[in-house]
Design a protein around this motif. Structure first.
Motif, PDB file in Angstrom:
ATOM      1  N   ARG A 234     -41.707  40.053  -6.758  1.00  0.00           N
ATOM      2  CA  ARG A 234     -40.991  40.187  -8.024  1.00  0.00           C
ATOM      3  C   ARG A 234     -40.371  38.937  -8.384  1.00  0.00           C
ATOM      4  N   LEU A 235     -39.885  37.950  -7.803  1.00  0.00           N
ATOM      5  CA  LEU A 235     -39.665  36.863  -8.425  1.00  0.00           C
ATOM      6  C   LEU A 235     -40.548  35.721  -8.824  1.00  0.00           C
ATOM      7  N   VAL A 236     -41.344  35.973  -7.833  1.00  0.00           N
ATOM      8  CA  VAL A 236     -42.800  34.978  -8.008  1.00  0.00           C
ATOM      9  C   VAL A 236     -43.461  35.347  -9.407  1.00  0.00           C
ATOM     10  N   LEU A 237     -43.735  36.735  -9.511  1.00  0.00           N
ATOM     11  CA  LEU A 237     -44.252  37.331 -10.634  1.00  0.00           C
ATOM     12  C   LEU A 237     -43.373  37.110 -12.158  1.00  0.00           C
ATOM     13  N   LEU A 238     -42.308  37.234 -11.816  1.00  0.00           N
ATOM     14  CA  LEU A 238     -41.406  36.739 -13.154  1.00  0.00           C
ATOM     15  C   LEU A 238     -41.505  35.301 -13.391  1.00  0.00           C
ATOM     16  N   LEU A 239     -41.487  34.299 -12.284  1.00  0.00           N
ATOM     17  CA  LEU A 239     -41.732  32.843 -12.585  1.00  0.00           C
ATOM     18  C   LEU A 239     -43.025  32.741 -13.257  1.00  0.00           C
ATOM     19  N   LEU A 240     -43.970  33.449 -12.935  1.00  0.00           N
ATOM     20  CA  LEU A 240     -45.413  33.087 -13.561  1.00  0.00           C
ATOM     21  C   LEU A 240     -45.633  33.594 -14.808  1.00  0.00           C
ATOM     22  N   VAL A 241     -45.038  34.800 -15.125  1.00  0.00           N
ATOM     23  CA  VAL A 241     -45.048  35.462 -16.429  1.00  0.00           C
ATOM     24  C   VAL A 241     -44.354  34.361 -17.201  1.00  0.00           C
ATOM     25  N   LEU A 242     -43.127  33.881 -16.912  1.00  0.00           N
ATOM     26  CA  LEU A 242     -42.408  33.038 -17.660  1.00  0.00           C
ATOM     27  C   LEU A 242     -43.229  31.665 -17.984  1.00  0.00           C
ATOM     28  N   ALA A 243     -43.926  31.050 -16.967  1.00  0.00           N
ATOM     29  CA  ALA A 243     -44.739  29.983 -17.340  1.00  0.00           C
ATOM     30  C   ALA A 243     -45.940  30.389 -18.121  1.00  0.00           C
ATOM     31  N   LEU A 244     -46.514  31.406 -18.350  1.00  0.00           N
ATOM     32  CA  LEU A 244     -47.576  31.968 -19.324  1.00  0.00           C
ATOM     33  C   LEU A 244     -47.040  32.108 -20.683  1.00  0.00           C
TER      34      LEU A 244
END
Length: 280
Positions: A234-244
């Motif tokens: 969940r944390l990794v997905l959140l960081l990826l979405v924030l980067a996008l």
């Protein structure tokens, strides 16, 4: 052990420092910025507040890890929050509304002042009602001031991203920036202008929510206290979405969190009615 004990207070002071930087950049944007310069200075001020939110989430957790809770730290945290999440966001909102000549300056000042005053009142009430134990910081009565500031700032950043175009701001180098380029300019400007009026209405709405009894969970603590592989995913997905799409993601998260309080309030009332029916 003494340096570790003082770390939470240093993080809190960092929170206040970023709030003061945000106020400084907001003044620079209003006084020195042209239409193009304004966007850059204003966005920088918004990022300072969002960065302060991270420090605000960390100081309490570090205090619990080092067992360094103190009355001084609690008071310092509230004073810092009053600056960073009470005064700074309201000033940013007024600056944006004045820059784009949204409604009347006195109305803009009134809703901004209302937001700041209710944030200060909410923080004072929190100091009286809360304890140092971790359990009392897992949920709140009323919208937390950092969440109110984050939602307000994200809404203003989304407005500026739409008005400034795909080549201006944090979204310019992200896939979201390319998506903005596909939207006709007239539509983008219309949406961005609409969000400015939403910002005006959001100020009194957030002010009332902060002093309300609507229940909210501590989002940062819930995220950091999660366990297991799904928490990491969940944390990794959140960081990826924030980067996008950083601005869009913060905008959506802020508004979703805003409505979770009403959902929790409805659930509490439904459970009370169910229990009352069973007792009867």
């Amino acid at each position: 052990m003494r340096p570790a004990k003082s770390l939470p207070n240093l993080l809190t002071l960092g929170n206040a420092f970023l709030g003061l930087l945000a106020i400084s950049k907001a003044i620079d944007a209003l006084v020195l910025g042209s239409d193009t310069g304004f966007s850059g200075l204003f966005e920088t001020a918004c990022w300072f507040i969002l960065g302060a939110m991270l420090l605000d989430g960390l100081d309490g957790r570090v205090a619990r890890m080092t067992d360094s809770f103190s009355d001084l730290g609690a008071q310092l945290d509230s004073f810092a929050d009053a600056i960073t999440f009470g005064v700074a966001p309201a000033l940013l909102a007024k600056v944006m509304l004045e820059q784009h000549e949204v409604l009347h300056p006195r109305l803009n000042f009134f809703v901004a002042a209302l937001y700041s005053l209710m944030a200060i009142l909410r923080l004072a009430r929190f100091n009286i009602e809360s304890d140092h134990d971790e359990e009392s910081h897992r949920s709140f009565s009323g919208l937390p001031s950092p969440a109110a500031a984050g939602t307000l700032v994200a809404t203003m950043m989304m407005s500026q991203a739409l008005l400034g175009g795909p080549d201006v701001g944090a979204e310019s180098t992200t896939p979201m920036g390319h998506m903005l380029a596909l939207i006709p300019e007239a539509t983008r400007v219309s949406l961005g202008s609409g969000l400015q009026y939403v910002t005006f209405l959001l100020l009194p709405a957030l002010a009332l929510l902060m002093v309300s009894k609507v229940p909210y969970t501590h989002a940062f603590s819930s995220l950091m206290s999660a366990r297991g592989r799904w928490a990491i995913v969940r944390l990794v997905l959140l960081l990826l979405v924030l980067a996008l799409a950083p601005v869009l993601t913060l905008f959506v998260l802020g508004w979703v969190y805003l409505f979770t309080g009403f959902l929790q309030m409805w659930r509490n009332r439904h459970e009370d009615q169910t229990e009352g029916g069973q007792v009867a």
